[in-house]
Design a protein around this motif. Sequence first.
Motif, PDB file in Angstrom:
ATOM      1  N   UNK A  47      -5.526   3.925 -41.950  1.00  0.00           N
ATOM      2  CA  UNK A  47      -4.678   5.112 -41.969  1.00  0.00           C
ATOM      3  C   UNK A  47      -3.271   4.711 -42.383  1.00  0.00           C
ATOM      4  N   UNK A  48      -2.566   5.647 -42.991  1.00  0.00           N
ATOM      5  CA  UNK A  48      -1.190   5.395 -43.425  1.00  0.00           C
ATOM      6  C   UNK A  48      -0.237   6.377 -42.754  1.00  0.00           C
ATOM      7  N   UNK A  49       1.032   5.986 -42.718  1.00  0.00           N
ATOM      8  CA  UNK A  49       2.077   6.866 -42.204  1.00  0.00           C
ATOM      9  C   UNK A  49       3.040   7.138 -43.353  1.00  0.00           C
ATOM     10  N   UNK A  50       3.260   8.401 -43.704  1.00  0.00           N
ATOM     11  CA  UNK A  50       4.246   8.705 -44.739  1.00  0.00           C
ATOM     12  C   UNK A  50       5.627   8.153 -44.350  1.00  0.00           C
ATOM     13  N   UNK A  51       6.409   7.746 -45.332  1.00  0.00           N
ATOM     14  CA  UNK A  51       7.714   7.122 -45.077  1.00  0.00           C
ATOM     15  C   UNK A  51       8.570   7.979 -44.159  1.00  0.00           C
ATOM     16  N   UNK A  52       8.602   9.283 -44.400  1.00  0.00           N
ATOM     17  CA  UNK A  52       9.477  10.167 -43.620  1.00  0.00           C
ATOM     18  C   UNK A  52       9.066  10.290 -42.158  1.00  0.00           C
ATOM     19  N   UNK A  53       7.820   9.931 -41.857  1.00  0.00           N
ATOM     20  CA  UNK A  53       7.316  10.101 -40.498  1.00  0.00           C
ATOM     21  C   UNK A  53       7.237   8.801 -39.694  1.00  0.00           C
ATOM     22  N   UNK A  54       7.663   7.701 -40.271  1.00  0.00           N
ATOM     23  CA  UNK A  54       7.562   6.427 -39.568  1.00  0.00           C
ATOM     24  C   UNK A  54       8.568   6.365 -38.423  1.00  0.00           C
ATOM     25  N   UNK A  55       8.132   5.792 -37.333  1.00  0.00           N
ATOM     26  CA  UNK A  55       8.985   5.695 -36.149  1.00  0.00           C
ATOM     27  C   UNK A  55       9.951   4.532 -36.230  1.00  0.00           C
ATOM     28  N   UNK A  56      10.381   4.091 -35.060  1.00  0.00           N
ATOM     29  CA  UNK A  56      11.337   2.989 -34.974  1.00  0.00           C
ATOM     30  C   UNK A  56      10.652   1.670 -35.334  1.00  0.00           C
TER      31      UNK A  56
END
Length: 198
Positions: A47-56
């Motif tokens: 699974x991937x996380x879009x750049x805008x949604x990545x956490x700390x």
Amino acid sequence: MSRPAFRVSAALAAAAAAALALTACSGSGSGSSSSDTHFVSGTGTSATVPVKDRGAAISLSGQDLDGKPLSLADYRGKVVVLNVWGSWCGPCRAEAGDLESVFKATQAEGVQFVGINTRDLQVPAAKAFVSAHGLTYPNLYDPDGELLLKFPKGSLNPQAIPSTLILDREGRVAVRALQPLTSEQLTKLLQPVLAEKS
């Protein structure tokens, strides 16, 4: 305790241990989307996380297999491939050579690999694994699984071993794979993160 009762107790203990072993060395995991982690399902169990949604940024430090300090913060500015493994895990043994080959192929592009050796109660077993597979990247030693519990909720399933996370240059989780990976699979997951502008 009577002999029959002892046999039943021993059988139950053995069954529980077997179930725990199967859970701890899982070749599969959930790749489903989750509203609190922003993971987007990919093929299989990656699974991937879009750049805008990545956490700390992931803040993780401990000791390597030689007892020396090792911190992910030292690799900020690089794309980090974080692999969770145990010497007792068959799928971990199967993917180890592929991980090392991708590390060697991408190191010059600014990619750093870090392993997390978990649930190996004896360092020599972990070191034997590293030696047998020719691993040249550093590994955190996490015999009791304590480091795995420090990851943000939903970002890593501590029961899915092996697991691989790809952190972007800011140290944020960009990709997770709760499965063993071939060099081709890992390269395909790594390239988009590597192509991101720093």
